[in-house]
Scaffold this motif. Structure first.
Motif, mmCIF file in Angstrom:
data_model
loop_
_atom_site.group_PDB
_atom_site.id
_atom_site.type_symbol
_atom_site.label_atom_id
_atom_site.label_comp_id
_atom_site.label_asym_id
_atom_site.label_seq_id
_atom_site.Cartn_x
_atom_site.Cartn_y
_atom_site.Cartn_z
ATOM 1 N N THR A 120 0.935 -1.280 -0.094
ATOM 2 C CA THR A 120 -0.138 -0.121 -0.106
ATOM 3 C C THR A 120 0.971 1.147 0.051
ATOM 4 O OG1 THR A 120 -0.013 -0.044 2.602
ATOM 5 C CG2 THR A 120 -2.048 -1.208 1.290
ATOM 6 N N HIS A 121 0.817 1.991 -0.987
ATOM 7 C CA HIS A 121 1.346 3.505 -1.040
ATOM 8 C C HIS A 121 0.478 4.763 -0.632
ATOM 9 C CE1 HIS A 121 5.316 2.248 -3.642
ATOM 10 N NE2 HIS A 121 4.523 0.974 -3.017
ATOM 11 N N HIS A 122 -0.504 4.728 -0.986
ATOM 12 C CA HIS A 122 -1.428 5.884 -0.945
ATOM 13 C C HIS A 122 -2.923 5.587 -0.052
ATOM 14 C CE1 HIS A 122 1.292 6.593 -4.325
ATOM 15 N NE2 HIS A 122 1.794 7.478 -3.438
ATOM 16 N N ILE A 169 -0.777 -1.004 -9.685
ATOM 17 C CA ILE A 169 -1.501 0.290 -9.383
ATOM 18 C C ILE A 169 -0.550 1.078 -8.405
ATOM 19 C CG2 ILE A 169 -3.666 1.280 -8.455
ATOM 20 C CD1 ILE A 169 -4.011 0.107 -11.119
ATOM 21 N N HIS A 170 -0.330 2.138 -8.842
ATOM 22 C CA HIS A 170 0.451 3.072 -7.919
ATOM 23 C C HIS A 170 -0.422 4.333 -7.280
ATOM 24 C CE1 HIS A 170 3.777 5.797 -6.711
ATOM 25 N NE2 HIS A 170 4.045 4.988 -5.740
ATOM 26 N N GLY A 171 -0.561 5.595 -8.123
ATOM 27 C CA GLY A 171 -1.311 6.595 -7.701
ATOM 28 C C GLY A 171 -2.654 6.377 -7.660
ATOM 29 N N ASP A 231 2.828 7.296 -12.780
ATOM 30 C CA ASP A 231 3.443 7.379 -11.329
ATOM 31 C C ASP A 231 2.382 7.804 -10.347
ATOM 32 O OD1 ASP A 231 5.043 7.011 -9.259
ATOM 33 O OD2 ASP A 231 6.565 8.676 -9.732
ATOM 34 N N ASN A 232 2.213 9.055 -9.912
ATOM 35 C CA ASN A 232 1.404 9.639 -8.942
ATOM 36 C C ASN A 232 0.241 10.330 -9.488
ATOM 37 O OD1 ASN A 232 1.959 9.207 -6.070
ATOM 38 N ND2 ASN A 232 3.932 9.925 -6.959
ATOM 39 N N LEU A 233 -0.943 10.418 -8.939
ATOM 40 C CA LEU A 233 -2.168 10.640 -9.655
ATOM 41 C C LEU A 233 -2.993 11.865 -8.793
ATOM 42 C CD1 LEU A 233 -4.211 9.570 -12.020
ATOM 43 C CD2 LEU A 233 -5.502 8.441 -10.147
ATOM 44 N N PRO A 316 9.421 13.305 -13.316
ATOM 45 C CA PRO A 316 8.751 13.981 -12.225
ATOM 46 C C PRO A 316 7.930 12.763 -11.266
ATOM 47 C CG PRO A 316 7.330 14.284 -14.198
ATOM 48 C CD PRO A 316 8.928 13.646 -14.679
ATOM 49 N N HIS A 317 7.742 13.258 -10.130
ATOM 50 C CA HIS A 317 7.225 12.108 -9.398
ATOM 51 C C HIS A 317 5.741 12.504 -8.757
ATOM 52 C CE1 HIS A 317 7.021 8.555 -6.565
ATOM 53 N NE2 HIS A 317 7.100 9.705 -5.475
ATOM 54 N N GLY A 318 5.823 13.599 -7.790
ATOM 55 C CA GLY A 318 4.529 13.860 -6.981
ATOM 56 C C GLY A 318 3.793 14.781 -7.906
ATOM 57 N N PRO A 371 13.231 16.873 -5.731
ATOM 58 C CA PRO A 371 11.852 17.113 -5.080
ATOM 59 C C PRO A 371 10.849 16.010 -5.514
ATOM 60 C CG PRO A 371 12.572 18.492 -7.096
ATOM 61 C CD PRO A 371 13.709 17.588 -6.466
ATOM 62 N N LEU A 372 10.272 15.513 -4.397
ATOM 63 C CA LEU A 372 9.350 14.404 -4.662
ATOM 64 C C LEU A 372 7.896 14.830 -4.574
ATOM 65 C CD1 LEU A 372 11.130 11.305 -2.999
ATOM 66 C CD2 LEU A 372 11.082 12.010 -5.348
ATOM 67 N N HIS A 373 7.692 15.411 -3.248
ATOM 68 C CA HIS A 373 6.089 15.637 -3.177
ATOM 69 C C HIS A 373 5.914 17.218 -2.615
ATOM 70 C CE1 HIS A 373 4.725 11.545 -3.863
ATOM 71 N NE2 HIS A 373 5.669 11.120 -3.570
ATOM 72 N N THR A 374 4.762 17.712 -2.806
ATOM 73 C CA THR A 374 4.701 19.008 -2.307
ATOM 74 C C THR A 374 3.159 19.104 -1.725
ATOM 75 O OG1 THR A 374 5.819 19.845 -4.418
ATOM 76 C CG2 THR A 374 4.394 21.399 -2.966
ATOM 77 N N VAL A 422 13.711 12.438 2.750
ATOM 78 C CA VAL A 422 12.316 12.378 2.819
ATOM 79 C C VAL A 422 11.668 11.878 1.464
ATOM 80 C CG1 VAL A 422 12.564 14.812 2.545
ATOM 81 C CG2 VAL A 422 10.336 14.039 3.222
ATOM 82 N N GLY A 423 10.526 11.356 1.804
ATOM 83 C CA GLY A 423 9.811 10.964 0.491
ATOM 84 C C GLY A 423 8.540 11.743 0.553
ATOM 85 N N HIS A 424 7.434 11.068 0.943
ATOM 86 C CA HIS A 424 6.259 11.909 0.954
ATOM 87 C C HIS A 424 6.256 12.991 2.160
ATOM 88 C CE1 HIS A 424 3.273 10.511 -1.889
ATOM 89 N NE2 HIS A 424 3.727 9.490 -1.816
ATOM 90 N N PRO A 484 5.536 3.280 5.595
ATOM 91 C CA PRO A 484 4.445 4.233 5.039
ATOM 92 C C PRO A 484 5.200 4.862 4.266
ATOM 93 C CG PRO A 484 4.748 4.245 7.704
ATOM 94 C CD PRO A 484 6.079 3.470 7.199
ATOM 95 N N HIS A 485 4.249 5.211 3.106
ATOM 96 C CA HIS A 485 4.703 5.983 1.749
ATOM 97 C C HIS A 485 4.148 7.330 1.991
ATOM 98 C CE1 HIS A 485 6.760 2.942 -1.146
ATOM 99 N NE2 HIS A 485 6.247 2.204 -0.009
ATOM 100 N N ASP A 486 2.708 7.358 2.325
ATOM 101 C CA ASP A 486 1.884 8.648 2.586
ATOM 102 C C ASP A 486 1.291 8.555 3.551
ATOM 103 O OD1 ASP A 486 0.902 10.832 1.273
ATOM 104 O OD2 ASP A 486 -0.171 9.795 -0.104
HETATM 105 S S1 RUQ Z 1 5.374 7.328 -4.001
HETATM 106 S S2 RUQ Z 1 8.159 8.757 -2.240
HETATM 107 CU CU1 RUQ Z 1 4.759 5.433 -3.916
HETATM 108 CU CU2 RUQ Z 1 3.624 8.085 -3.230
HETATM 109 CU CU3 RUQ Z 1 6.466 9.102 -3.515
#
Ligand code: RUQ
Ligand code: CUA
Length: 628
Positions: A120-122, A169-171, A231-233, A316-318, A371-374, A422-424, A484-486
């Protein structure tokens, strides 16, 4: 602009100083009346005190529910913020020995597959008018390509959907406006489509899809064929648009191939246009899946009727929407920049008012390395996690927009060291129109020297930062079990779980129906029903005893034990644990739970209550007798 230094002010609380502050608080606690430590935060020291203060006196409740994804533990966790105490774990894709998740018939009906692990990521919650309605949480399983829904009234997973035609499934993000009717889920890894062994060596046949699920039924409504990995959504605040970051526009198979381009993209989705195509039959299907698949490729042309591909530097990621509903920030990862896209310009592009996808970008501030997430405080400032710099950078959105237009302004407000990598990051209520700018959590991937060493595997370090004042202040270190990702911090008044199960709860309705068909009243009967070699054992539980102190079955029987907890008291759970049969599950007040197994060993086997419930809890036991 008040700051002269374009690095902003840099705070650097060293480990020794931090330990010093802890010791000081401990001493204060010992001298004072409360005797609390740092976690309970008796008296914040000056160093630890922002304008929020940092105090959750013993016995007091936290202001926020924190929903943490559990990463490869496959679960979701509830923390209290600001104490950062772990309150509960919600089993989702994992096997949980404490609650029997993955073992009870009720949880197996939800799990519906052989997997007992997940990633689980999000975690995101369902919305009404841009804030939380308290009904559901959603999470993804990157490992086995699923999404799950958690009922927030009982904090149990009630739906799991496997997504076909994609891998990992990610984002995920639910519709925010006017209410959550759909949930979007991004397939991350491109793979042969269809994936039947034909095109394994031909990457030109590798694709991924966006999936839209009905939030009520969790059934897939349609899929959208896109270019590149997703990636993220993120969803917008009109219900019309959504976007995903893409880190592999090259469609590479190897690391080197994936890093070729200076720019990848963010892809934006025109949801009404896609739904119109589905309604008009303008779609195809893949393999034996009946799901409508709309073609949203066209990155080389900037997009399609359904998609807009905005070039973004680099992998890009976040991708995060601002609480003022205006912008979406795409974090560069391999570029030191973040790109600010204006939603209204996305609308302009789809309506033909602008033609260059890059014209949707209104700022591209340089914020630091990795830069990963804002995240956002609702006061116009943004906070971006810098993985490589191990910092959180606070910057001002309006000033970044002015700088992009050529004005000489410094948009950086502050850089704060975090420990480490730091990630999220997530600020309280930041994914709603009610972002309140009180707390920010920094989910650090490495804890290194922050905790006593516990072997080669170290915990993550989740740090709490007070963002209520002009300056960010780091106030708490918290080890967490990987990973924990998020996280989300949700105001306490928005979440209203029940304390005792309702007897007509759908979670165990099928088991209740089975009992009714057997002529059993679960609220009073203790009965063994034989049906060929299937045996159903119905018993009640009231502390400190089970309704049956023994039952008999025959070797080879398929046995279903159904326990109904008649205790009327909050927080009174029993467990049914059967020795040497590997059976153990929890039954909370007024719940019915069951498990099925084969009586494959003759003799006497004790069952006992596995949740401490009474002074005579140890005596709460009985015997299963298996006749040879
Ligand atoms: S990701 S460290 Cu799986 Cu939400 Cu960004
Ligand atoms: Cu019932 Cu312990």
């Amino acid at each position: 602009m008040t700051k002269k230094n374009d690095q902003g002010t840099i705070e650097n609380p060293q480990r020794r100083q931090f330990l010093g502050a802890t010791a000081a608080i401990g001493a204060l606690g010992a001298a004072g009346a409360s005797g609390t430590g740092l976690l309970m935060g008796s008296r914040p020291t000056a160093a630890a005190q922002g304008s929020n203060g940092y105090s959750v006196p013993l016995g007091e409740l936290d202001d926020y529910y924190g929903f943490w994804s559990g990463g490869h533990s496959g679960e979701v966790r509830i923390l209290g913020v600001p104490s950062m105490r772990e309150i509960m774990r919600i089993a989702v894709f994992n096997f949980d020995s404490a609650t029997g998740w993955g073992q009870t018939n009720e949880s197996k009906r939800v799990l519906g597959s052989d997997f007992i692990n997940g990633d689980t990521h999000h975690v995101h919650l369902s919305y009404v008018n841009g804030t939380y309605d308290g009904r559901f949480a959603f999470t993804n399983d990157k490992l086995n390509t699923r999404v799950a829904r958690i009922r927030l009234d009982v904090m149990k997973t009630d739906k799991i959907t496997h997504i076909p035609n994609v891998q990992a499934i990610h984002g995920i993000n639910p519709q925010r406006w006017p209410r959550t009717e759909y949930l979007l889920a991004a397939g991350e890894m491109i793979a042969p489509l269809p994936n039947d062994g034909r095109h394994m060596d031909e990457p030109e046949h590798y694709w991924t899809l966006l999936s839209s699920l009905d939030a009520e039924t969790m059934e897939i409504r349609w899929q959208l064929w896109v270019d590149g990995n997703m990636d993220n959504l993120v969803t917008d605040y009109t219900g019309k648009y959504a976007g995903a970051s893409c880190y592999n526009s090259e469609r590479g198979m190897t690391l080197a191939e994936k890093m070729g381009s200076e720019r990848d993209w963010a892809v934006f989705f025109n949801i009404p246009a896609i739904e119109a195509a589905v309604a008009a039959g303008d779609y195809t299907t893949i393999g034996d899946s009946r799901i409508p698949v709309v073609d949203g490729r066209g990155a080389d042309k900037g997009g399609s009727k359904y998609t807009l591909y905005v070039p973004i530097p680099r992998s890009p990621h976040g991708i995060n929407a601002t609480p003022d509903k205006k912008y979406v920030v795409v974090s560069g990862k391999l570029s030191p920049t973040v790109s600010v896209v204006e939603w209204s310009k996305v609308d302009d592009w789809f309506n033909g008012k602008i033609s260059d996808p890059r014209d949707t970008i209104v700022a591209e501030p340089e914020v630091g390395l990795g830069p990963l997430h804002t995240t956002f405080d609702g006061r116009g400032d943004a906070y971006t996690s810098l993985f490589l710099d191990s910092q959180v950078v606070k910057w001002n959105i309006d000033d970044a927009i002015r700088a992009y237009k050529g004005e000489q302004v410094n948009y950086i407000r502050q850089k704060l060291d975090v420990h480490y990598q730091v990630g999220h990051i997530m600020a309280s209520m930041c994914e709603t129109v009610e972002a309140d700018g009180r707390w920010l959590v920094s989910l650090n991937k490495f804890s290194k020297d922050r905790f006593i060493p516990a072997g080669p595997l170290r915990p993550e370090n989740d740090q709490l930062i007070d963002i209520s004042g002009a300056q960010m202040k780091l106030v708490h270190d918290g080890p967490t079990y990987p990973e924990p990702h998020d996280s989300l911090m949700v105001r306490r008044d928005l979440i209203n779980p029940i304390a005792i199960w309702k007897r007509d709860d759908p979670f165990f309705a099928e088991t209740v129906a089975m009992a009714r068909a057997d002529g059993v009243n679960l609220e009073q009967d203790n009965k063994v029903i034989r049906d060929g070699n299937k045996v159903r054992v119905y018993m009640t539980s009231v502390a400190p005893s089970f309704g049956l102190d023994h039952f008999r079955v025959k070797l080879g029987d398929e046995v279903t034990v159904v326990v109904t907890n008649l205790d009327n008291i909050e927080d009174l759970s029993h467990g049914f644990a059967l020795v040497n049969y590997g059976v153990n599950f929890e039954i909370s007040a007024h719940q019915t739970a069951s498990a099925t197994f084969i009586a494959d060993k003759p003799g006497v086997y004790w069952y006992y209550c596995s949740w401490f419930c009474h002074a005579l809890h140890m005596e709460m036991a009985g015997r299963m007798m298996v006749e040879a």
